[in-house]
Design an enzyme around this catalytic site. Structure first.
Site, PDB file in Angstrom:
ATOM      1  N   LYS A 127       0.846  -1.193   0.000  1.00 30.84           N
ATOM      2  CA  LYS A 127       0.000   0.000   0.000  1.00 30.84           C
ATOM      3  C   LYS A 127       0.886   1.249   0.000  1.00 30.84           C
ATOM      4  O   LYS A 127       2.097   1.176   0.217  1.00 30.84           O
ATOM      5  CB  LYS A 127      -0.916  -0.001   1.223  1.00 30.84           C
ATOM      6  CG  LYS A 127      -0.174   0.069   2.554  1.00 30.84           C
ATOM      7  CD  LYS A 127      -1.126   0.021   3.735  1.00 30.84           C
ATOM      8  CE  LYS A 127      -0.354   0.101   5.056  1.00 30.84           C
ATOM      9  NZ  LYS A 127      -1.248   0.095   6.228  1.00 30.84           N
ATOM     10  N   ARG A 143      -9.584   0.566  15.396  1.00 26.71           N
ATOM     11  CA  ARG A 143      -9.509   1.349  14.167  1.00 26.71           C
ATOM     12  C   ARG A 143     -10.576   0.855  13.188  1.00 26.71           C
ATOM     13  O   ARG A 143     -11.544   1.550  12.918  1.00 26.71           O
ATOM     14  CB  ARG A 143      -8.102   1.238  13.570  1.00 26.71           C
ATOM     15  CG  ARG A 143      -7.802   2.198  12.444  1.00 26.71           C
ATOM     16  CD  ARG A 143      -6.338   2.173  12.060  1.00 26.71           C
ATOM     17  NE  ARG A 143      -5.906   0.864  11.535  1.00 26.71           N
ATOM     18  CZ  ARG A 143      -4.671   0.618  11.107  1.00 26.71           C
ATOM     19  NH1 ARG A 143      -3.735   1.565  11.184  1.00 26.71           N
ATOM     20  NH2 ARG A 143      -4.343  -0.571  10.635  1.00 26.71           N
ATOM     21  N   TYR A 185      12.777  31.680   3.517  1.00 26.50           N
ATOM     22  CA  TYR A 185      11.512  32.347   3.799  1.00 26.50           C
ATOM     23  C   TYR A 185      11.391  32.781   5.255  1.00 26.50           C
ATOM     24  O   TYR A 185      11.840  32.089   6.163  1.00 26.50           O
ATOM     25  CB  TYR A 185      10.346  31.409   3.479  1.00 26.50           C
ATOM     26  CG  TYR A 185      10.064  31.257   1.999  1.00 26.50           C
ATOM     27  CD1 TYR A 185       9.824  32.371   1.195  1.00 26.50           C
ATOM     28  CD2 TYR A 185      10.010  30.000   1.412  1.00 26.50           C
ATOM     29  CE1 TYR A 185       9.550  32.228  -0.154  1.00 26.50           C
ATOM     30  CE2 TYR A 185       9.729  29.846   0.064  1.00 26.50           C
ATOM     31  CZ  TYR A 185       9.498  30.971  -0.718  1.00 26.50           C
ATOM     32  OH  TYR A 185       9.229  30.827  -2.052  1.00 26.50           O
ATOM     33  N   MET A 208       9.291  24.745  -0.802  1.00 19.78           N
ATOM     34  CA  MET A 208       8.542  23.746  -1.543  1.00 19.78           C
ATOM     35  C   MET A 208       9.458  22.862  -2.385  1.00 19.78           C
ATOM     36  O   MET A 208       9.293  21.642  -2.437  1.00 19.78           O
ATOM     37  CB  MET A 208       7.509  24.406  -2.461  1.00 19.78           C
ATOM     38  CG  MET A 208       6.657  23.411  -3.240  1.00 19.78           C
ATOM     39  SD  MET A 208       5.408  24.183  -4.287  1.00 19.78           S
ATOM     40  CE  MET A 208       4.292  24.839  -3.039  1.00 19.78           C
TER      41      MET A 208
END
EC number: 5.1.1.1
Length: 369
Positions: free
Chosen positions: A38, A136, A264, A313
C-alpha cells in the site's frame, strides 16, 4: 551506485530480496506470506516492487484502497490482492479486477453481498477483520453470529481469511496486551469457524509480530515496513537492509555574511560568516517543514550538513561552512547508513511517515547491487 545528477530515489532490489528472505526465515514453511505494498509500496513504487516480489514465494499482496489494487493488476500482478480498506462505491471495480475486499462492519458486509449476489457470483473471496484492541477497523467479538448468518445464507461469497491487527507488537513493554489480542483472536476465530463449517486462513501478525510473536503466526503473516528495511527496533534493524537511497545534488553555494538571513520568513539569521548549499528537494518532495531550522540534516562528502531556516517547496538550504564541497556534488538525504529512521527521529517522527511522503515527482531508479 552511480553518482546522482538530480534528485532520485534509488531502490536496491537485492536488499528487498534480503529482507524478504530474512522475514521468511522467521516463519515456518507452511505459513503464507502477504506483502503489503500500500501507499506506493511505502513510497518506493508499488508496481515495480510487486512485480519483483511476485517472482519470489509471496502468496498474497495487500493494498489499502481499490485503485491501488487496480494498478497492480494493470502491471501484471496475478496473485491474490487483499484490499484493506475498500469503499462500497468501488465494489464493482474491485470485482472487475478480481480484488478481494476486507469487510469490517455489518454495513459494508451487507453492501458487498448485495452486489455480489446481483452479479450472480459464487464463493467470491472475502476477508473479515475483527477489532481486538487497535480500535480502528473491524467487527467486534459480538458480531460473530451476525457474520456467520449472513455468509451462510448466500452462495455469493466465501470467507477466505479472518484477521486482526496488533496494536503494539514492536513495544515489548506491551507484551501482555499483545498476548491478550492474540488470545482474543483465537477465541473469535474458533467460534466463527465452528459456525460457518470451515476454517479460513488466519492472520494477525505485522512485521513486528513476525519478529516478536511466533505464537501469533497462524496461517499467514503480513509485512510492510520490514520488506523495506526496518525492523522497528535497534536490535532487529541489524537484520534488515533499507532498500531506498534518496540522493540529490548541490545546485548552488552561497557565502552568507554575518547578520544576513536565509530562506523564507528570515527564519535563520547568521551571527557569523557561513557558507550554504541549496539543494533541489523540498516539502513538495516529502521533506516536510518539520525538518527545518536545524532539526534535519543531509550528508555531503561524509559529513552532516544541517538544514537552515524553513524548508521550501522545492529546495532546502544547508550549512556547508566546514565541508569541502562544490556545486554539482552528490548529497545523501538517507541511505542504508544514514537511514530514513535516523532522519525521521530528528523531527520526532518515524520512518514510515518519511518514506511514504517521498513525492512521486521524485525519479525512482531500480538497481540490483
Amino acid at each position: 551506485m552511480p553518482k546522482a545528477q538530480e534528485t532520485v530515489l534509488e531502490i536496491d532490489l537485492k536488499a528487498l530480496k534480503h529482507n524478504f528472505e530474512h522475514l521468511k526465515s522467521r516463519i515456518t514453511n507452511n505459513t503464507k506470506f502477504m506483502a503489503v505494498v500500500k501507499a506506493f509500496a511505502y513510497g518506493n513504487d508499488a508496481c515495480e516492487i510487486a512485480c519483483y516480489l511476485q517472482n519470489l514465494p509471496v502468496d498474497y499482496f495487500a493494498v489499502a484502497f481499490v485503485h491501488e489494487g487496480v494498478k497492480l493488476r494493470k502491471a501484471g500482478i496475478t496473485k491474490p490482492i487483499l484490499v484493506l480498506h475498500p469503499q462500497a462505491a468501488n465494489f464493482n471495480i474491485l470485482i472487475e479486477n478480481c480484488l478481494e475486499p476486507n469487510l469490517y462492519n455489518t454495513k459494508i458486509l451487507n453492501e458487498f453481498i448485495t452486489i455480489a449476489s446481483a452479479e450472480k457470483l459464487t464463493d467470491y473471496p472475502i476477508h473479515i477483520k475483527f477489532n481486538t484492541g487497535l480500535n480502528r477497523l473491524g467487527f467486534s467479538e459480538n458480531d460473530v453470529n451476525t457474520i456467520a448468518f449472513r455468509v451462510k445464507e448466500t452462495s455469493a461469497v466465501k470467507i477466505k481469511s479472518v484477521f486482526s491487527h496488533l496494536a503494539a507488537s514492536e513495544d515489548l513493554n506491551e507484551r501482555d496486551f499483545t498476548i491478550s489480542q492474540i488470545e482474543t483472536f483465537k477465541k473469535i476465530t474458533e467460534a466463527i469457524a465452528t459456525q460457518i463449517g470451515y476454517k479460513p486462513l488466519l492472520h494477525i501478525c505485522n512485521t513486528s509480530g513476525i519478529l516478536n510473536y511466533p505464537e501469533g503466526h497462524f496461517d499467514m503473516v503480513r509485512s510492510g515496513i520490514g520488506l523495506y528495511g526496518f525492523g522497528n527496533s535497534e536490535k532487529e534493524n541489524k537484520n534488515f537492509k533499507p532498500i531506498g537511497t534518496l540522493k540529490t545534488i548541490i545546485s548552488q553555494i552561497h557565502d552568507i555574511e554575518k547578520g544576513q538571513s536565509v530562506g523564507y520568513n528570515r527564519a535563520f539569521k547568521t551571527d557569523a560568516f557561513l557558507r550554504t548549499a541549496t539543494l533541489p528537494i523540498g516539502h513538495a518532495d516529502g521533506i516536510g517543514r518539520q525538518y527545518g531550522k536545524g532539526k534535519g540534516y543531509v550528508i555531503i562528502n561524509k559529513q552532516r550538513a544541517y538544514i537552515l531556516g524553513n524548508v521550501c517547496m522545492d529546495m532546502i538550504m544547508v550549512d556547508v561552512t566546514n565541508i569541502d564541497c562544490k556545486e554539482g556534488d552528490e548529497v545523501i538525504v538517507f541511505d542504508s547508513n544514514t537511514t530514513a529512521e535516523k532522519l525521521a527521529e530528528t523531527a520526532n517522527t518515524i520512518s514510515y511517515e518519511l518514506i511514504t511522503a517521498i513525492s512521486q515527482r521524485v525519479k525512482r531508479s531500480f538497481v540490483e547491487n
